[in-house]
Design a protein around this motif. Sequence first.
Motif, short mmCIF file in Angstrom:
data_model
loop_
_atom_site.label_atom_id
_atom_site.label_comp_id
_atom_site.label_asym_id
_atom_site.label_seq_id
_atom_site.Cartn_x
_atom_site.Cartn_y
_atom_site.Cartn_z
N LEU A 194 0.81 -1.21 0.00
CA LEU A 194 0.00 0.00 0.00
C LEU A 194 0.84 1.26 0.00
O LEU A 194 0.32 2.36 -0.05
N LYS A 195 2.17 1.10 0.05
CA LYS A 195 3.04 2.29 0.13
C LYS A 195 2.90 3.17 -1.11
O LYS A 195 2.69 2.67 -2.20
N GLY A 196 3.09 4.47 -0.91
CA GLY A 196 3.06 5.39 -2.05
C GLY A 196 1.65 5.79 -2.43
O GLY A 196 0.87 6.23 -1.60
N MET A 197 1.35 5.57 -3.73
CA MET A 197 0.08 6.03 -4.25
C MET A 197 -1.15 5.43 -3.53
O MET A 197 -2.06 6.18 -3.16
N PRO A 198 -1.22 4.09 -3.35
CA PRO A 198 -2.45 3.54 -2.77
C PRO A 198 -2.82 4.16 -1.43
O PRO A 198 -3.97 4.56 -1.23
N PHE A 247 -4.38 7.52 -1.73
CA PHE A 247 -5.80 7.52 -2.10
C PHE A 247 -6.68 7.19 -0.90
O PHE A 247 -7.76 7.76 -0.74
N ILE A 248 -6.21 6.25 -0.08
CA ILE A 248 -7.03 5.88 1.07
C ILE A 248 -7.14 7.06 2.04
O ILE A 248 -8.21 7.36 2.57
#
Lengths: 201, 197
Positions: free
Chosen positions: A176-180, A183-184
């Motif tokens: 989930l690192k970075g972009m994801p 978004f969350i």
Amino acid sequence: MELLYKLLFISISTVFVQNFVLMRFLGLCPYIGVSKKLDSALGMGMAVIFVMSMASCITYLIQYYLLVPFGLEYLQTIAFILTIASLVQFLEMGIAKYAPALYKALGVFLPLITTNCAVLGVAILNIQSTWADGTPFNFIESILQGFFAGIGFTLVLVLMAGIREKLEYSPVPESLKGMPIAFIVAGCMALAFLGFAGFKI
Amino acid sequence: MRLKDNLLKGFVKENPIFSMALGLCPTLAVTSSLENSLGMGLASTSVLIGSNAIISLIKNFIPDKVRIPCYIVVIASFVSVVDMLMHAFLPALHKSLGLFIPLIVVNCIILGRAEAFASKNGVFDSLVDGISMGLGFTCSLSVLGIIREILGAGKILGFQIMPDSYQPMLIAILAPGAFITLGFLMGMIKMMQKKEK
């Protein structure tokens, strides 16, 4: 009195209730792309406020003094995007000449703004939005909407940058690192902004 | 072989949304149902195919310095055409997509492909690139649209598929649901890519 009411209405509804980024989904690319550092987020925000107010002013004039009298409304998209692109170009040259310090702060962000959909979005929305009784926004109201849309964009961009700077040190799951995770986090912010929905003055 | 690679890259390897994070605004805004996702995806695809073809045809005539404004004019013309066609033939869809049809102009995917691909390759390759990227975009939008419509309304394309006892999660079709769904989808794709390696 009425002017004050309108000012309050436009400011609260564009900054909070109908926030351009979180509620209308405009300008997401810079929102995710430029929110890694607080300084650059602030710079981008200032540049967007500036360009949005200018763009609202000019596109309003173009719509009502050029496109409507000649019956060319169907050219709106082309006319507006070209206006915005050249406006950004002129602003860049003007700022570089007369305000070098400002240019240094905003310089890198200005060209990016041409493809920021929030700018074209606010230009089109200014033409489309009406008051409850059906009268379209006038010149001053359009500029105000552009200005406050920029403020709303800057607000969430800066908030997001602050959160992401802290996020660097948090134990986020590997995939989930970075972009994801960005978004969350944005989703959680949108959830908070949803609290303003239905807010009436 | 090259043609096949060119055609398939938009779906997985260079998927515009999940691996390049381009064109996010329409992705999040219109995917509250599958119908809107498909409409938006196909509208963008047709603009992308047209603009890619035209730009690769005129790439030798436009001076390097003014190429971006030229690309924007070409793209904006196609968007206006699509806008008017949709208004005439699909008025309901046109109304529900609303503001996001003129905003196809500033969709980074289209300008990005013009700059990165169509300005360097021939007409046929650019056409195939447009089809591949456009359909990849449509597929990603549809995936998001399906997930959000099932969670948020219990339906697909208006047909009830969840049992009656299912309580729709309204949040999935509102703004926060869009962000969170996309975040988790991107995370899942990253995880799968890591396993392959």
